[in-house]
Motif scaffolding. Structure first.
Motif, PDB file in Angstrom:
ATOM      1  N   GLU A  34     114.229 -57.966  63.380  1.00  0.00           N
ATOM      2  CA  GLU A  34     113.688 -57.396  64.616  1.00  0.00           C
ATOM      3  C   GLU A  34     112.563 -56.420  64.317  1.00  0.00           C
ATOM      4  N   ALA A  35     112.672 -55.673  63.212  1.00  0.00           N
ATOM      5  CA  ALA A  35     111.581 -54.779  62.816  1.00  0.00           C
ATOM      6  C   ALA A  35     110.309 -55.580  62.555  1.00  0.00           C
ATOM      7  N   TYR A  36     110.452 -56.718  61.918  1.00  0.00           N
ATOM      8  CA  TYR A  36     109.296 -57.574  61.612  1.00  0.00           C
ATOM      9  C   TYR A  36     108.655 -58.117  62.888  1.00  0.00           C
ATOM     10  N   LEU A  37     109.473 -58.587  63.825  1.00  0.00           N
ATOM     11  CA  LEU A  37     108.929 -59.139  65.066  1.00  0.00           C
ATOM     12  C   LEU A  37     108.239 -58.058  65.896  1.00  0.00           C
ATOM     13  N   LEU A  38     108.813 -56.863  65.941  1.00  0.00           N
ATOM     14  CA  LEU A  38     108.164 -55.771  66.668  1.00  0.00           C
ATOM     15  C   LEU A  38     106.836 -55.409  66.015  1.00  0.00           C
ATOM     16  N   ALA A  39     106.798 -55.444  64.676  1.00  0.00           N
ATOM     17  CA  ALA A  39     105.541 -55.160  63.974  1.00  0.00           C
ATOM     18  C   ALA A  39     104.506 -56.244  64.263  1.00  0.00           C
ATOM     19  N   LYS A  40     104.955 -57.514  64.323  1.00  0.00           N
ATOM     20  CA  LYS A  40     104.029 -58.596  64.676  1.00  0.00           C
ATOM     21  C   LYS A  40     103.443 -58.374  66.072  1.00  0.00           C
ATOM     22  N   LEU A  41     104.292 -57.904  66.990  1.00  0.00           N
ATOM     23  CA  LEU A  41     103.830 -57.613  68.344  1.00  0.00           C
ATOM     24  C   LEU A  41     102.765 -56.531  68.334  1.00  0.00           C
ATOM     25  N   ALA A  42     103.035 -55.417  67.616  1.00  0.00           N
ATOM     26  CA  ALA A  42     102.086 -54.302  67.594  1.00  0.00           C
ATOM     27  C   ALA A  42     100.759 -54.725  66.971  1.00  0.00           C
ATOM     28  N   VAL A  43     100.822 -55.498  65.878  1.00  0.00           N
ATOM     29  CA  VAL A  43      99.598 -55.932  65.197  1.00  0.00           C
ATOM     30  C   VAL A  43      98.839 -56.954  66.031  1.00  0.00           C
ATOM     31  N   ALA A  44      99.565 -57.765  66.807  1.00  0.00           N
ATOM     32  CA  ALA A  44      98.898 -58.726  67.683  1.00  0.00           C
ATOM     33  C   ALA A  44      98.105 -58.016  68.774  1.00  0.00           C
ATOM     34  N   ILE A  45      98.603 -56.884  69.239  1.00  0.00           N
ATOM     35  CA  ILE A  45      97.898 -56.105  70.265  1.00  0.00           C
ATOM     36  C   ILE A  45      96.752 -55.311  69.642  1.00  0.00           C
ATOM     37  N   ASP A  46      97.058 -54.699  68.484  1.00  0.00           N
ATOM     38  CA  ASP A  46      96.085 -53.840  67.807  1.00  0.00           C
ATOM     39  C   ASP A  46      96.185 -54.105  66.304  1.00  0.00           C
ATOM     40  N   PRO A  47      95.222 -54.824  65.716  1.00  0.00           N
ATOM     41  CA  PRO A  47      95.304 -55.152  64.285  1.00  0.00           C
ATOM     42  C   PRO A  47      95.412 -53.925  63.370  1.00  0.00           C
ATOM     43  N   ASP A  48      94.975 -52.771  63.851  1.00  0.00           N
ATOM     44  CA  ASP A  48      95.054 -51.538  63.046  1.00  0.00           C
ATOM     45  C   ASP A  48      96.179 -50.616  63.517  1.00  0.00           C
ATOM     46  N   ALA A  49      97.172 -51.190  64.178  1.00  0.00           N
ATOM     47  CA  ALA A  49      98.268 -50.371  64.706  1.00  0.00           C
ATOM     48  C   ALA A  49      98.985 -49.617  63.588  1.00  0.00           C
ATOM     49  N   ALA A  50      99.434 -48.417  63.892  1.00  0.00           N
ATOM     50  CA  ALA A  50     100.220 -47.616  62.943  1.00  0.00           C
ATOM     51  C   ALA A  50     101.683 -48.052  63.022  1.00  0.00           C
ATOM     52  N   LEU A  51     102.247 -48.436  61.882  1.00  0.00           N
ATOM     53  CA  LEU A  51     103.632 -48.891  61.829  1.00  0.00           C
ATOM     54  C   LEU A  51     104.459 -47.858  61.072  1.00  0.00           C
ATOM     55  N   ALA A  52     105.528 -47.387  61.701  1.00  0.00           N
ATOM     56  CA  ALA A  52     106.304 -46.298  61.115  1.00  0.00           C
ATOM     57  C   ALA A  52     107.798 -46.547  61.247  1.00  0.00           C
ATOM     58  N   VAL A  53     108.557 -45.938  60.342  1.00  0.00           N
ATOM     59  CA  VAL A  53     110.020 -45.941  60.406  1.00  0.00           C
ATOM     60  C   VAL A  53     110.455 -44.721  61.204  1.00  0.00           C
ATOM     61  N   GLY A  54     111.398 -44.903  62.115  1.00  0.00           N
ATOM     62  CA  GLY A  54     111.858 -43.808  62.963  1.00  0.00           C
ATOM     63  C   GLY A  54     112.663 -42.759  62.208  1.00  0.00           C
ATOM     64  N   PRO A  55     113.107 -41.715  62.910  1.00  0.00           N
ATOM     65  CA  PRO A  55     113.875 -40.637  62.271  1.00  0.00           C
ATOM     66  C   PRO A  55     115.116 -41.177  61.557  1.00  0.00           C
ATOM     67  N   ILE A  56     115.369 -40.646  60.367  1.00  0.00           N
ATOM     68  CA  ILE A  56     116.525 -41.066  59.568  1.00  0.00           C
ATOM     69  C   ILE A  56     117.578 -39.964  59.632  1.00  0.00           C
TER      70      ILE A  56
END
Length: 542
Positions: free
Chosen positions: A336-358
């Protein structure tokens, strides 16, 4: 390779093993109560006694040992023959079962252990057809041992598994054996309740219905429960567990054996930490801004998707590339993390991808038996980072995302934490920018977001977690997703389709793993088949 024979069946073995261990490795049943592979051997229950013949070390000739030997304690020898079905062995099994049942109450209909009780099974397979005991049974009290465990003393067969567990595995020594003869009882020491972090494991290892789980007491018959192989979804341990359900509801969680990860055990935190799955406040419906700017209002999924599409595309049109950010919760599986990242990059190729609070709590703690409780209270921070790394070389931490937030005008945030997770830092991310939140429980962030999408808990989805030791483990969905909600992987796929970036399809974890790369296929540990409950009662049509 050395070989011994059990009732005519040759059994190969390596190293120093007992007869019982060799039998279990070869799927041969030898009845036993006190033996457990994770604890010392005491050979006290005596039902595993068997007649054996073994080579004389001087002459090499096969000789019958004149007395029965405990198979749990007797080393396996090359050329040995074990006679489980000989008259002496069978007579011993019947005698031991008769002794154990002399004072045992006939309360199987109301006992929580019914259906998974070794005493029931062995009584049927190895016991006598009728009782010869005519005296009054000795009554023993019911005791409260601690916050999670009840003791029904009159059901106890004194196998001492629970005593050895608290001595050898946890090292906490709460349980002991008190009294002698017919007055002998299991109990906790005065002023020392059974409250260690692994306390409920004594319920799992009790072969009869003496030690019972307060949380599961009188809730469901075990033969009505369906087992699903899963992985700990709330800490970084990656414990192998079975989620036991009926009609879409979880009733209990029990450990599955995995010697690389959790051995035979799991912590009470994991065993009882699933309650948020059925929280009455679970988010069930998408929400978008109300027409009169009076907060959020419920809407259908198509309206919510349209609002997300319009809002994020407007941000990119207005601000350009690099204006969208994605924060993926470490509670989500890799797929699911991968698919969400694909979504963000599809909208914005330079999107910032981050891991949430641990989330962190305390320090790692390892018990004498080798089991470790981890301070990290999320199952997949490493897996999320690895999945996001398939689409960018610069995966941000939560702190790095905070530092970059001024350049971001659109955000996709995911929660899925079992408890309140929104801090002032998290709240600052949603302030003054278009924000989409995917979450499972209400939080303080909801009034600040523009679109809210209800997600699914780990028990309602399949996927992969990477534990604190870097082991990738797959798990299956135990129950359907709560009504009107969707898992995050399906939400990502739906939004990709709505935005015209992909065809619409259903979320399938194994298919996504193929996209993720070889490491998620070759290094992945798949769940073993969960032993199904069975009945040897024959049914006939009338």
């Amino acid at each position: 390779m050395p070989t011994l024979t059990i009732d005519g069946k040759p059994c190969d073995f390596d190293g120093k093993k007992s007869i019982l261990q060799v039998a279990l490795d070869n799927k041969i049943e030898i009845p036993h109560y006190c033996y457990h592979p994770g604890m010392s051997v005491v050979a006290s229950c005596r039902i595993c006694l068997a007649e054996i013949s073994q080579p004389n070390p001087r002459s090499g000739e096969l000789e019958l040992v004149p007395k029965l030997v405990p198979t749990c304690q007797t080393p396996a020898v090359d050329g040995m023959q074990v006679h489980l079905s000989s008259p002496k062995s069978v007579q011993n099994q019947k005698s031991v079962m008769e002794y154990l049942l002399i004072n045992h109450p006939l309360d199987c209909p109301v006992c929580d252990q019914a259906g998974e009780c070794s005493l029931q099974d062995y009584s049927y397979k190895y016991g006598r057809g009728s009782s010869r005991f005519e005296e009054n049974k000795i009554k023993q009290p019911k005791k409260d041992l601690g916050p999670n465990v009840l003791l029904y003393s009159d059901r106890c067969i004194m196998c001492s598994r629970c005593v050895r567990f608290t001595r050898e595995v946890t090292g906490t020594h709460e349980i002991g054996i008190f009294g002698r003869g017919s007055a002998e009882q299991i109990d906790v020491f005065p002023g020392k309740p059974l409250d260690n972090e692994l306390s409920a494991n004594v319920v799992d290892i009790c072969p009869v219905g003496a030690l019972l789980d307060k949380d599961f007491l009188m809730t469901m018959r075990v033969w009505n429960l369906k087992r699903t192989a899963s992985i700990d979804g709330i800490t970084a341990s990656g414990d192998n567990i079975s989620i036991e359900t009926n009609e879409g509801r979880i009733y209990r969680v029990k450990p599955r054996t995995n010697m690389e990860v959790n051995q035979w055990w799991t912590s009470d935190e994991i065993r009882y930490g699933w309650k948020f799955v059925h929280d009455e406040n679970r988010l069930r419906s998408p929400m978008k801004p109300a027409a009169n700017n009076a907060g959020l209002e419920e809407c259908d999924w198509n309206e919510a998707y349209a609002a997300v599409k319009a809002g994020l595309e407007a941000v990119v049109t207005r601000q350009g590339h690099g204006s969208i950010g994605l924060m993926v919760s470490p509670m989500l599986p890799c797929e699911e993390a991968y698919l969400l990242a694909k979504l963000a990059v599809a909208i914005d190729p330079d999107a910032a991808l981050a891991v949430g609070p641990i989330p962190m709590k305390g320090q790692d703690k390892t018990f004498p038996g080798g089991y470790t409780i981890y301070a990290e209270k999320c199952p997949n921070s490493r897996g999320v980072r690895r999945a996001l790394g398939q689409l960018t070389e610069n995966v941000l931490s939560f702190e790095e995302l905070l530092a970059k937030q001024r350049s971001l005008q659109g955000l996709i945030l995911t929660g899925n934490y079992p408890t309140q997770w929104v801090t002032p830092d998290v709240a600052s991310l949603a302030s003054g920018r278009f924000t989409v939140l995917i979450d499972t429980l209400p939080s303080d962030l909801m009034p600040a977001v523009d679109v809210l999408l209800p997600g699914a808990t780990w028990a309602e989805k399949s996927g992969t977690f990477e534990n604190a030791r870097g082991l990738l483990q797959a798990f299956d969905a135990a129950i359907p997703v709560i009504e009107l909600a969707k898992n995050e992987g399906q939400i990502a796929l739906d939004l990709l389709a709505v935005m015209g970036k992909a065809d619409r399809r259903a979320y399938n974890a194994p298919v996504v793993r193929q996209e993720l790369g070889d490491a998620f296929v070759t290094d992945l540990q798949l769940p073993d088949a969960v032993d199904a409950r069975y009945s040897d009662v024959q049914y006939i049509e009338l």
